[in-house]
Design a protein around this motif. Structure first.
Motif, PDB file in Angstrom:
ATOM      1  N   THR A   1       0.834  -1.202   0.000  1.00 31.12           N
ATOM      2  CA  THR A   1       0.000   0.000   0.000  1.00 31.12           C
ATOM      3  C   THR A   1       0.866   1.246   0.000  1.00 31.12           C
ATOM      4  O   THR A   1       1.828   1.354   0.764  1.00 31.12           O
ATOM      5  CB  THR A   1      -0.932   0.023   1.226  1.00 31.12           C
TER       6      THR A   1
ATOM      7  N   ALA B   1      -2.104  -0.851  -3.828  1.00 27.78           N
ATOM      8  CA  ALA B   1      -3.276  -0.129  -3.343  1.00 27.78           C
ATOM      9  C   ALA B   1      -2.856   1.304  -3.028  1.00 27.78           C
ATOM     10  O   ALA B   1      -1.884   1.520  -2.292  1.00 27.78           O
ATOM     11  CB  ALA B   1      -3.859  -0.801  -2.104  1.00 27.78           C
TER      12      ALA B   1
ATOM     13  N   GLN C   1      -5.862  -1.041  -6.690  1.00 27.52           N
ATOM     14  CA  GLN C   1      -7.021  -0.579  -5.916  1.00 27.52           C
ATOM     15  C   GLN C   1      -6.824   0.873  -5.506  1.00 27.52           C
ATOM     16  O   GLN C   1      -5.689   1.357  -5.387  1.00 27.52           O
ATOM     17  CB  GLN C   1      -7.203  -1.399  -4.629  1.00 27.52           C
TER      18      GLN C   1
END
Length: 499
Positions: free
Chosen positions: A171, A192, A228
């Motif tokens: 992330t 992400a 994402q």
């Protein structure tokens, strides 16, 4: 010494002769092509205090004759941030510029920036052009400077260029208090992107072209199958994604950048308390992609605010308005669930929402090359309203002969329909009284609903027909801005009326 005057006279006559000859040999108008040492002059410093920088480029005459340029001019320098010097002559417009045969000249440009000035005066990206006028022909060099302290992403040299953002399925968090300025296109893969509450994202647009997207308006956030986005705004600190033109006259202008694309197969994308505005479209969710958005707004778009193509979209307490096409467009089937949403379409000849279970890959009039897929859509406590006679458009490829292909239900919703009830040979004639529209209110043009739709204020009026008409839904106890909903008789739409 008696011959000296004649020698001087002869020399003067010779100079005059050559001068006239050279004048006659100048190429003008469209008779020549200029060549530049670069196509974009970039001032690659982000200033932290009032300051200036000077850059230059060269203009080449590859011809065997001298050329005469009618004028060299800065085209949009009303605020005076750029200053120009053309081969020793300063000014915003320099006329009758000569370049000798197989020679070149220098053009110097200086920019002065105050990074602490308001964005309306000193925007993130400052642009102008140096235009060369030769008869009817125009050629130019783009000027780019950066006026504010910000996180320029991926870089300040990314105009029209796709850049892959990847992090080995980890992330990346954007939580810097300074704004993020997206310059180009971000393709998120195996990663992400998490955006923290209160973050401001400004996207730079402009016509761009590359092999991936063709010709398009620049500025794209694109999730690939393994990418994402998680926009984690809160009621106190929302997230805003918008164009970077904030000066007067542009702050609410649609179409400044392309939009957010949830790519094919990208799942787990979320938005909370997020505003997406001033783009071509708000969010496009592609095949089998998935998006969940809560307490978010999508508005000021040249196309739709929300587009779903054979995808899954879940919206809760969302507001979609001021879109120049269908505010919500659900195409080629998919799975859709909207709770407590307000979709408003005023002043345009397009319905608030359109739904179909097919897509034509050729002409929509013949539709010989087509894909069909079932649609399952549930709308609870939602408003679909505007100035058109029909704010809903349905298109069932089976004409109702295959019910499982078109499973659409509205419950405790305010809709505005008229001609819809006669479409497809009366297929939807009993829509308002059927199981497809339970406890629906068919709104009339004269009904009181919003506080001020002409001013884009979609709070409920004190006499709104939406008050107390919703069915309580488990787990949804507040509205778009965090106001408590009535536990017994809440209001339809994204706002709960405040007494």
């Amino acid at each position: 010494m008696k011959n000296v005057p004649y020698i001087v006279l002869g020399l003067c006559l010779s100079l005059a002769f050559f001068s006239c000859d050279n004048e006659a040999d100048f190429l003008t108008g469209g008779e020549f092509e200029l060549e530049f040492s670069l196509d974009t002059l970039r001032f690659d410093t982000v200033f932290t205090e009032l300051g200036s920088a000077t850059r230059f480029f060269k203009v080449y005459n590859r011809s065997s004759n001298p050329v005469l340029i009618d004028a060299v001019a800065l085209t949009g320098n009303e605020d005076g941030k750029f200053r120009m010097n053309v081969n020793g002559t300063a000014g915003d417009r320099v006329e009758q510029v000569e370049i000798w045969a197989n020679d070149s000249i220098y053009v110097f440009v200086e920019v002065t920036i105050d990074p602490d000035a308001p964005l309306s005066i000193s925007p993130f990206v400052i642009e102008d052009q140096v235009v060369f006028e030769t008869g009817e022909k125009r050629s130019s060099v783009l000027l780019e400077a950066w006026g504010q302290n910000a996180n320029y992403f991926p870089s300040r040299f990314n105009r029209g260029v796709p850049t892959l953002l990847t992090c080995n399925n980890q992330t990346i968090v954007w939580d810097d208090p300074k704004p993020y300025v997206i310059y180009g296109q971000i393709l998120i893969d195996s990663c992400a992107l998490e955006v923290a509450a209160g973050t401001r994202i400004y996207v730079h647009g402009g016509i761009a072209q590359n092999d991936l997207f063709g010709t398009f308006n620049d500025g794209i956030i694109y999730t690939l199958a393994n990418g994402q986005i998680h926009f984690k705004g809160t009621a106190e600190d929302s997230i805003v994604v918008q164009g970077d033109r904030l000066e007067e006259g542009f702050a609410e202008e649609p179409g400044q950048w392309q939009g957010i694309i949830i790519g094919r197969g990208s799942k787990g994308n979320t938005m909370s308390y997020t505003t997406v505005k001033n783009s071509i479209f708000g969010v496009y969710v592609d095949s089998v992609g998935q998006l969940t958005a809560r307490n978010s707004r999508f508005y000021n778009t040249n196309s739709s605010g929300i587009i779903g193509f054979h995808s899954r979209i879940d919206l809760e307490n969302c507001l979609v308005y001021n879109n120049f096409a269908n505010s919500v467009q659900l195409v080629n089937g998919g799975d859709y669930n909207f709770d407590y949403c307000t979709v408003a379409s005023y002043g345009v000849d397009a319905s608030a929402m359109s739904l179909s279970n097919f897509f034509c890959y050729d002409s929509p009039f013949t539709c010989q090359v087509r894909n069909d897929y079932r649609i399952r859509a549930n709308f609870r406590n939602c408003i679909f309203f505007g100035t058109s006679r029909d704010e809903l458009q349905f298109a069932d490829v089976s004409g109702g002969s295959v019910p499982q292909l078109f499973q659409v239900q509205f419950e405790n919703c305010i809709v505005k329909v008229d001609q819809l009830l006669e479409q497809q040979e009366g297929l939807y004639a009993n829509f308002l009284e059927s199981d497809a529209c339970i406890n629906c209110i068919n709104g009339e043009r004269t009904d009181t609903l919003f506080a001020d739709p002409n001013g884009d204020v979609y709070l409920l009026d004190s006499l709104s027909i939406a008050e107390g008409m919703a069915r309580p839904l488990p787990g949804i106890t507040t509205d778009l801005v965090g106001n408590e909903r009535d536990p017994v008789a809440p209001d339809i739409g994204c706002f709960e009326y405040q007494y």
